[in-house]
Structures are given as structure tokens and as C-alpha cells.
Scaffold this active site. Structure first.
Site, PDB file in Angstrom:
ATOM      1  N   ASP A  79       0.823  -1.207   0.000  1.00  0.00           N
ATOM      2  CA  ASP A  79       0.000   0.000   0.000  1.00  0.00           C
ATOM      3  C   ASP A  79       0.863   1.266   0.000  1.00  0.00           C
ATOM      4  O   ASP A  79       1.469   1.607   1.023  1.00  0.00           O
ATOM      5  CB  ASP A  79      -0.909  -0.037   1.233  1.00  0.00           C
ATOM      6  N   TYR A 101     -16.789  13.817 -14.490  1.00  0.00           N
ATOM      7  CA  TYR A 101     -15.334  13.847 -14.299  1.00  0.00           C
ATOM      8  C   TYR A 101     -14.843  15.203 -13.790  1.00  0.00           C
ATOM      9  O   TYR A 101     -14.686  15.392 -12.590  1.00  0.00           O
ATOM     10  CB  TYR A 101     -14.581  13.402 -15.578  1.00  0.00           C
TER      11      TYR A 101
HETATM   12  P1  NAD Z   1      -4.404   1.958 -13.526  1.00  0.00           P
HETATM   13  O1  NAD Z   1      -5.570   1.390 -12.801  1.00  0.00           O
HETATM   14  O2  NAD Z   1      -3.975   1.307 -14.781  1.00  0.00           O
HETATM   15  O3  NAD Z   1      -3.110   1.988 -12.555  1.00  0.00           O
HETATM   16  C1  NAD Z   1      -3.181   2.259 -11.199  1.00  0.00           C
HETATM   17  C2  NAD Z   1      -1.872   1.909 -10.518  1.00  0.00           C
HETATM   18  O4  NAD Z   1      -1.991   2.269  -9.126  1.00  0.00           O
HETATM   19  C3  NAD Z   1      -1.519   0.413 -10.528  1.00  0.00           C
HETATM   20  O5  NAD Z   1      -0.127   0.266 -10.664  1.00  0.00           O
HETATM   21  C4  NAD Z   1      -1.948  -0.066  -9.135  1.00  0.00           C
HETATM   22  O6  NAD Z   1      -1.265  -1.213  -8.659  1.00  0.00           O
HETATM   23  C5  NAD Z   1      -1.575   1.174  -8.340  1.00  0.00           C
HETATM   24  N1  NAD Z   1      -2.239   1.261  -7.037  1.00  0.00           N
HETATM   25  C6  NAD Z   1      -3.562   1.406  -6.768  1.00  0.00           C
HETATM   26  N2  NAD Z   1      -3.753   1.488  -5.421  1.00  0.00           N
HETATM   27  C7  NAD Z   1      -2.533   1.411  -4.849  1.00  0.00           C
HETATM   28  C8  NAD Z   1      -2.051   1.443  -3.500  1.00  0.00           C
HETATM   29  N3  NAD Z   1      -2.867   1.607  -2.470  1.00  0.00           N
HETATM   30  N4  NAD Z   1      -0.721   1.305  -3.305  1.00  0.00           N
HETATM   31  C9  NAD Z   1       0.142   1.122  -4.321  1.00  0.00           C
HETATM   32  N5  NAD Z   1      -0.256   1.116  -5.613  1.00  0.00           N
HETATM   33  C10 NAD Z   1      -1.568   1.255  -5.875  1.00  0.00           C
HETATM   34  O7  NAD Z   1      -4.739   3.500 -13.714  1.00  0.00           O
HETATM   35  P2  NAD Z   1      -4.372   4.605 -14.816  1.00  0.00           P
HETATM   36  O8  NAD Z   1      -5.566   4.817 -15.659  1.00  0.00           O
HETATM   37  O9  NAD Z   1      -3.033   4.357 -15.431  1.00  0.00           O
HETATM   38  O10 NAD Z   1      -4.294   5.896 -13.876  1.00  0.00           O
HETATM   39  C11 NAD Z   1      -3.075   6.419 -13.389  1.00  0.00           C
HETATM   40  C12 NAD Z   1      -3.220   7.924 -13.275  1.00  0.00           C
HETATM   41  O11 NAD Z   1      -3.453   8.476 -14.582  1.00  0.00           O
HETATM   42  C13 NAD Z   1      -4.409   8.358 -12.408  1.00  0.00           C
HETATM   43  O12 NAD Z   1      -4.050   9.507 -11.672  1.00  0.00           O
HETATM   44  C14 NAD Z   1      -5.463   8.720 -13.446  1.00  0.00           C
HETATM   45  O13 NAD Z   1      -6.406   9.655 -12.981  1.00  0.00           O
HETATM   46  C15 NAD Z   1      -4.575   9.330 -14.535  1.00  0.00           C
HETATM   47  N6  NAD Z   1      -5.214   9.401 -15.865  1.00  0.00           N
HETATM   48  C16 NAD Z   1      -5.837   8.333 -16.419  1.00  0.00           C
HETATM   49  C17 NAD Z   1      -6.473   8.475 -17.649  1.00  0.00           C
HETATM   50  C18 NAD Z   1      -7.196   7.320 -18.296  1.00  0.00           C
HETATM   51  O14 NAD Z   1      -7.989   7.558 -19.206  1.00  0.00           O
HETATM   52  N7  NAD Z   1      -6.940   6.107 -17.910  1.00  0.00           N
HETATM   53  C19 NAD Z   1      -6.413   9.695 -18.341  1.00  0.00           C
HETATM   54  C20 NAD Z   1      -5.716  10.764 -17.766  1.00  0.00           C
HETATM   55  C21 NAD Z   1      -5.122  10.608 -16.513  1.00  0.00           C
END
Ligand code: NAD
Length: 395
Positions: free
Chosen positions: A111, A235
């Protein structure tokens, strides 16, 4: 064990180790084919490194700039009769590939919000890596146990003030329906900011700074999303948007901390809407993504996580000159998504979508195949009919 996809709503409860490794390898190949990112990061901490934008950041840092990487993530290992989560397999694959290329790579599964994981990360950095010159904060989590109070906060994806009704799609069944989401209450708004706002990012940066583990000129980046008006109620102007506003305020504080102490800069990069485990859980957004993919693929401007992050590193962070900011002080790599011609097309198609014309007017097929690829399914060269070992130890 023969592993097949088992989709339950917006999650797939199985993952294929070889397929995940192939998916990671494609990202590595893309970064290598783009060529070295000169004067890039040498030593990076990626918080949220196992999937989506964080994984792409780790791959770009390692294979674009030859960086040492420490990846933090929260993934479930395999259990009797059950494969691990994709981030588990992805992290093993990226670590193997990095080490085979002679690069340092270490992992912490736990975590990231906890003091314990921060302490362990600092120990690894001190022992093996030396000062960090890049911290990527890419967490997407549904909950956070606060390290000071022990209280568990849950994030919600809700509008604020008034209920919101719009179209949404069940991506698994291909059914378009109308969804009404009731507004969040005050506690839910506060909780979502506690989970997805900037407090934890700041705790990481303060801990690194106090331990003197930031290199001169160190950079930190966190990722955000803005998107078009059709998604704003859920959003940008919803609970998650308020949390992202908090993340932006935090970026300014961390930037000031880094600047006064002779390090570098902290900033927010606004990224494109893409299929990830996090985005598939948001109502309305998967329908928007399906339309967006259709339009951007037709225009030849579609990018995935790796293309986005390789571009962020090569053309913004390490291009030898200053970052380009929008009027709000953010870097925008969602520029191609937000182009007026793209968004005009989204606005034209959106009202027409029904279950019957979903396949014709959107790239729902592309959405589904990309979703399955997140779990290691549908990759070329993988035989999904044969036994595969699901129990792989973390490296
Ligand atoms: P994702 O779900 O693919 O990745 C999330 C990551 O966080 C994973 O590595 C997971 O293991 C880790 N994680 C979650 N809880 C955790 C914890 N308690 N401790 C340690 N690790 C933890 O998500 P994503 O879409 O790549 O999002 C990543 C960032 O990018 C976020 O801030 C999201 O808002 C932003 N984002 C996403 C998008 C999209 O369309 N997917 C667009 C713009 C920005």
C-alpha cells in the site's frame, strides 16, 4: 493451468502471464524503436507502476533513458486455482527485461499510502539507487487507509450538486442505456479528495526530501484528466475532478518545495482518455472512449499509454528546453484528443448512439480488445489453449 478471460462487468478476474509479458514487450519495443531520450532520467521512482500510465512511465524511463527504476504497486499474487492480477505479471516482465538489459529494477508490492511502504522505498533507494531524479505519481485507487488516523476513505465517481443523467455503455454486453447518478454528499466529496487528491503525493515528496534522496534538478509529475464537456458532470466537475484540483494545488506546493531547495520542478500532465482498469470503472467514460477511438484512429492520431508517455518524456520533459504549460500551468498531452475537429465529431456522434448502431458508430470492438489486452488476452503469438504457469514470484 489454461487461462481464459472471465469478464465480470468492468473487470476481468483472470490474467494471462505470457500475454501480459507480451503486452509489456510491445511497449518496450515501441520505446526502443523511438530511439534514446537523451539526458533523460537516470533514476526513477514510479508510484503506481504496474499498469496503465505508470507502467508506461516505467518502461519509457528504463528503455528510453536507461534509468534505474523502483516500481510501487498494489497487486494480488496468484492463489490456488486463480491467476495473479495483470499488474503482478507486468511488473515481473518489465523487471526481467530491464535486468536482461543490464538495468537496475526493483519492486515493492504494497500500500503506497502507508508509512511502511514509504519507509521500505527510502531504504531501497538509499541502499541501491542513490538520489532519485524523477518521481512519477500515477496511483488510481478506490480507497485509502489514512496513515495518521487509520481511517479508511473510499473514493466515489459522482456528480456534485445535482444528479446527472447521460448515456452509458455496458462494454461487455454492448448495451447502451441511460444512467442517472445521484450527487455525492459532503463526506463522499471529502473522501474522494483524500484518496485521489495530492496529500499522499506530498507525503512521498516530503519523505524523499527529508531523507536527502532527491537529486539536483529532480522532477516530479502526477497525471490528470480534463476531457470534453460531455463527461464534465461525472469527471471534471465531479468528485474525481475536485480531487484532481487538489492534486494540482499540491503540484504547485511541491514545485515550490523543489525549487526552494535547489531541486527541479513538479507539474501535472493532463493525459488522454484511454482504456485502463481505472477508466473502465467510470460511468459514461467508456462510451466516450469508444467514440474517441473511432475518430482518432480514422484521423491517424490515436495513441495508447506508451505513445502518450514516450511523447511526454521526449517532447516535453527531456527535450532540452522548458515545459510548455497551458493557462492553468499544466502540461497537455491530451492535445490531440481535445482538438476542435475531434471534439466536434464526438459531439455529433454522441446523441445518435444506440445499442443497435453502437458497433457502426463507435470503436466498441477496439475498446473491448484493448480492455482484454490489459489482462494479457488477444496478444499475437500467445497460445491461449495451452497450460501456463500462473504462480510466478515477484522479482
Ligand atoms: P491503472 O488502474 O492502470 O493503474 C493504477 C496503478 O496504481 C496500478 O499500478 C496499481 O497497482 C496502483 N495502485 C492502486 N492502489 C494502490 C495502492 N494503495 N498502493 C500502491 N499502488 C496502488 O490507472 P491509470 O488509468 O493508469 O491511472 C493512473 C493515473 O493516470 C491516475 O491519476 C489517473 O487519474 C490518470 N489518468 C488516467 C487516464 C485514463 O484515461 N486512464 C487519463 C488521464 C489521466
Amino acid at each position: 493451468m489454461v487461462i481464459k478471460p472471465k469478464v465480470r462487468g468492468f473487470v476481468c478476474v483472470t490474467a494471462h502471464p505470457d500475454g501480459c509479458a507480451a503486452h509489456v514487450q510491445q511497449q518496450i519495443d515501441y520505446v526502443k524503436q523511438k530511439g534514446p531520450i537523451k539526458n533523460g532520467t537516470k533514476s526513477v521512482l514510479v508510484i503506481g507502476a504496474s499498469t496503465g500510465y505508470g507502467l508506461a512511465s516505467r518502461v519509457t524511463a528504463a528503455f528510453g533513458s536507461g534509468a534505474k527504476t523502483l516500481g510501487i504497486f498494489f497487486e494480488r499474487p496468484s492463489e490456488e486455482g486463480r491467476p495473479a492480477t495483470p499488474g503482478w505479471y507486468n511488473s515481473i516482465a518489465v523487471t526481467k527485461a530491464a535486468r536482461a538489459a543490464g538495468l537496475y529494477a526493483a519492486n515493492l508490492n504494497g500500500d503506497a499510502f502507508s508509512d511502511e511502504i514509504k519507509k521500505q522505498a527510502l531504504e531501497i533507494i538509499k541502499r541501491d539507487m542513490g538520489p532519485i531524479d524523477l518521481v512519477v505519481y500515477s496511483l488510481a485507487s478506490p480507497r485509502r487507509t489514512h496513515p495518521r488516523t487509520g481511517q479508511v476513505h473510499k473514493s466515489v465517481l459522482k456528480p456534485i450538486g445535482v444528479s446527472y443523467t447521460n448515456k452509458t455503455v455496458d462494454t461487455d454486453k454492448g448495451i447502451v442505456s441511460e444512467i442517472t447518478i445521484e450527487p455525492a454528499n459532503e463526506a463522499e466529496i471529502a473522501d474522494t479528495t483524500t484518496v485521489m487528491g495530492g496529500e499522499d503525493w506530498e507525503m512521498w515528496m516530503t519523505a524523499l526530501e527529508e531523507a536527502k534522496l532527491l537529486a539536483r534538478g529532480a522532477t516530479s509529475v502526477a497525471y490528470s484528466y480534463i476531457g470534453p464537456e460531455v463527461t464534465w458532470a461525472i469527471y471534471k466537475n465531479g468528485t474525481i475532478g475536485l480531487a484532481k484540483n487538489d492534486l494540482e494545488r499540491t503540484a504547485r506546493r511541491i514545485d515550490a518545495l523543489l525549487k526552494t531547495n535547489g531541486y527541479g520542478r513538479a507539474f501535472i500532465s493532463v493525459n488522454k482518455a484511454l482504456v485502463t482498469q481505472a477508466s473502465s470503472a467510470i460511468p459514461v467514460v467508456p462510451l466516450y472512449i469508444s467514440i474517441l477511438y473511432k475518430i482518432m484512429k480514422a484521423k491517424g492520431t490515436h495513441e495508447g499509454c506508451i505513445e502518450q508517455i514516450q511523447r511526454l518524456f521526449a517532447s516535453q520533459m527531456y527535450n532540452g528546453s522548458a515545459l510548455t504549460f497551458d493557462e492553468g500551468g499544466r502540461v497537455r498531452i491530451d492535445d490531440l484528443e481535445m482538438k476542435p475537429d475531434v471534439q466536434a465529431e464526438v459531439a455529433r456522434i454522441w446523441p445518435q448512439i444506440t445499442t443497435e448502431n453502437l458497433a457502426a458508430l463507435t470503436d466498441i470492438a477496439g475498446y473491448r480488445s484493448e480492455f482484454l489486452r490489459l489482462f494479457g488476452f488477444g496478444l499475437n503469438g500467445i497460445n491461449y489453449e495451452t497450460d501456463v504457469e500462473p504462480h510466478l514470484p515477484m522479482l
